[in-house]
Write a protein that holds these residues in place. Structure first.
Motif, PDB file in Angstrom:
ATOM      1  N   SER A   1      46.640  36.186  45.749  1.00 43.05           N
ATOM      2  CA  SER A   1      46.083  36.586  44.454  1.00 43.05           C
ATOM      3  C   SER A   1      45.629  35.360  43.666  1.00 43.05           C
ATOM      4  N   ILE A   2      46.370  34.266  43.795  1.00 41.87           N
ATOM      5  CA  ILE A   2      45.958  33.027  43.125  1.00 41.87           C
ATOM      6  C   ILE A   2      44.624  32.544  43.686  1.00 41.87           C
ATOM      7  N   LYS A   3      44.483  32.584  45.002  1.00 41.42           N
ATOM      8  CA  LYS A   3      43.234  32.133  45.630  1.00 41.42           C
ATOM      9  C   LYS A   3      42.064  33.043  45.252  1.00 41.42           C
ATOM     10  N   ILE A   4      42.353  34.334  45.122  1.00 46.14           N
ATOM     11  CA  ILE A   4      41.292  35.258  44.705  1.00 46.14           C
ATOM     12  C   ILE A   4      40.848  34.944  43.285  1.00 46.14           C
ATOM     13  N   ALA A   5      41.802  34.655  42.422  1.00 45.69           N
ATOM     14  CA  ALA A   5      41.448  34.291  41.047  1.00 45.69           C
ATOM     15  C   ALA A   5      40.669  32.981  41.007  1.00 45.69           C
ATOM     16  N   GLN A   6      41.029  32.032  41.876  1.00 44.16           N
ATOM     17  CA  GLN A   6      40.333  30.745  41.923  1.00 44.16           C
ATOM     18  C   GLN A   6      38.907  30.878  42.456  1.00 44.16           C
ATOM     19  N   ALA A   7      38.617  31.985  43.132  1.00 43.04           N
ATOM     20  CA  ALA A   7      37.258  32.197  43.631  1.00 43.04           C
ATOM     21  C   ALA A   7      36.256  32.257  42.488  1.00 43.04           C
ATOM     22  N   GLY A   8      36.721  32.601  41.297  1.00 40.17           N
ATOM     23  CA  GLY A   8      35.832  32.636  40.140  1.00 40.17           C
ATOM     24  C   GLY A   8      35.307  31.281  39.744  1.00 40.17           C
ATOM     25  N   LEU A   9      35.896  30.215  40.269  1.00 34.46           N
ATOM     26  CA  LEU A   9      35.424  28.863  39.962  1.00 34.46           C
ATOM     27  C   LEU A   9      34.261  28.444  40.862  1.00 34.46           C
TER      28      LEU A   9
END
Length: 462
Positions: A291-299
């Motif tokens: 989930s953290i990596k998915i959120a970081q995809a927004g960068l």
């Protein structure tokens, strides 16, 4: 585990049994009860549906890699100035018809798609573990209710033996009264004792029916009529010789049925590697990382490819237009394109999404620790309960043998006229109470040893 209630006073225990009409059906074994409960329990079915829902979400995540395909058709009418066929504008009415087919393919999404697939995969595995945990909960509940029913059956037998003894004494006193060797008061006292013993049987019978009702409801049976449980013939209570049918802890270790010693720590380690509640918590912790990596995809920037086909038909009021088919052919067009989107500022939504995902990971870390701690407490409790049950079984057996010897002595003295009916009844009641205590100790021991083995990953059986 449900506490067992042992009766005092004139005999056996009240939590007792009564056998259901033998007419009905074949008694159910523990394995059959567990299988039926797992197959029909509503809570388990709800967990099964959640698992299927997670499987669908996993499919959706995998399919997000595929190109999409969309077709559209439109009809537009315009009033006022419009473009004519000779490429000039005039005040007139126009209409147009358009058709298009388009597709787009995600090329790079900041690794969001692969991480989403992995997240959903972990969620599916966690849901499957939750389902198995629900099944284990039902298994232990069924085993507990099953043992309670067995215990009540045994207590009913004790109560019936009490009635048999009291009935024999009433008959004996009646015979003695007939020849003038006993008083009417003695006979009346024993008849009152017999009536109380019969009341104990009625109470015991009702307690068994309630236990069977509770078990049948757990099995989702429509009615408890004709339902009864099978007494485990394989359980032999050879306490005198120290032979036990199942494993019991002894000192620092524990001898299993296959003579393989194991300790409290080894039991815990085995449970941590096999119990579904621990596996589910570990999987959700891994999912929190995704989930953290998915959120970081927004960068990251995103890149997609698109392609399409289109055509249209156009008419202007008062002007001659080519035919419908001709225009569709002449206006046919194709396009290919790439779209690059670079995030610059989105009101800190990505940053806060990352923060929330990291907080969720911390929460899942605590949840895993709590699950392990709870499991450790359960195993530790089961461990010491098993040790206590073993000691209680020894003590109850010794007490029962001593009280049996005492009762036989008093009975012999009473038959020789050297003891009163009151002394006889007191010895009898003490003996029957130790019978009840021994029955309770046996089934506590049976349940606790089975539960401890279940924590080690073995099937729940007696």
């Amino acid at each position: 585990m449900k506490s067992f209630i042992v009766c005092c006073g004139t005999a056996a225990a009240l939590l007792a049994p009564a056998a259901l009409p033998a007419a009905a059906q074949e008694p159910w074994s523990l394995e059959r009860c567990i299988d039926n409960a797992v197959a029909h329990n509503i809570t388990i079915e709800q967990y099964r549906l959640r698992t299927e829902s997670q499987a669908i979400q996993l499919q959706n995540a995998k399919y997000s890699r595929l190109p999409d395909l969309n077709a559209s058709a439109g009809e537009n009418f315009s009033f006022g100035r419009g473009l004519t066929a000779d490429n000039t504008y005039t005040n007139t009415n126009t209409s147009s018809t358009s058709f298009s087919v388009g597709t787009s393919v995600p090329i790079f999404t900041g690794f969001q798609i692969p991480n989403q697939i992995k997240l959903n995969q972990l969620n599916l595995e966690a849901a499957t573990a939750d389902l198995e945990k629900a099944k284990n909960d039902i298994r232990t509940q069924v085993a507990q209710e099953y043992v309670q029913a067995l215990y009540n059956m045994e207590i009913l037998d004790v109560a019936r033996r009490q009635v048999s003894i009291d009935s024999a004494q009433v008959a004996r006193l009646q015979a003695l009264l007939d020849v003038g060797r006993a008083s009417r008061a003695e006979l009346s006292q024993q008849q009152a004792t017999l009536a109380q013993s019969r009341l104990t049987v009625i109470q015991a019978d009702n307690n068994l029916k309630l236990a069977l009702l509770s078990l049948s409801q757990l099995l989702e049976l429509d009615s408890p009529e004709g339902f009864t449980v099978l007494r485990p013939d394989s359980v032999e209570w050879k306490v005198e010789s120290g032979e036990f049918a199942t494993a019991v802890p002894s000192g620092e270790g524990m001898a299993a049925a296959n003579s393989t010693p194991y300790t409290l720590n080894s039991t815990l380690e085995n449970a941590l590697s096999t119990k579904p509640e621990v596996q589910a918590a570990q999987l959700r912790l891994q999912a929190a990382d995704r989930s953290i990596k998915i959120a970081q995809a927004g960068l990251y920037p995103t890149l997609s490819f698109s392609a399409g086909l289109g055509t249209n038909y156009y008419t202007t009021s008062g002007f001659k237009a080519d035919g419908f088919g001709t225009q569709l052919k002449n206006n046919f067009s194709q396009y290919l394109g790439f779209n690059l989107s670079i995030p610059i500022f989105n009101r800190f939504q990505t940053r806060n999404s990352i923060r929330s995902a990291k907080l969720e990971k911390m929460n899942q870390t605590l949840a895993l620790a709590q699950t392990k701690r709870t499991l450790y407490k359960e195993i530790q409790t089961a461990w010491y309960n098993t040790i206590a049950a073993r000691e209680k079984l020894h003590s109850s057996n010794e007490a029962r043998r001593a009280s049996e010897d005492a009762f036989q002595l008093v009975q012999a003295k009473y038959e020789q006229g050297k003891a009163t009916i009151t002394e006889f009844n007191e010895a009898k009641n003490a003996y029957l109470k130790t019978e009840s205590d021994l029955t309770q100790a046996r089934y506590e021991y049976l349940y606790q040893t089975a539960l401890l083995k279940f924590y080690r990953g073995e099937p729940l059986h007696f």
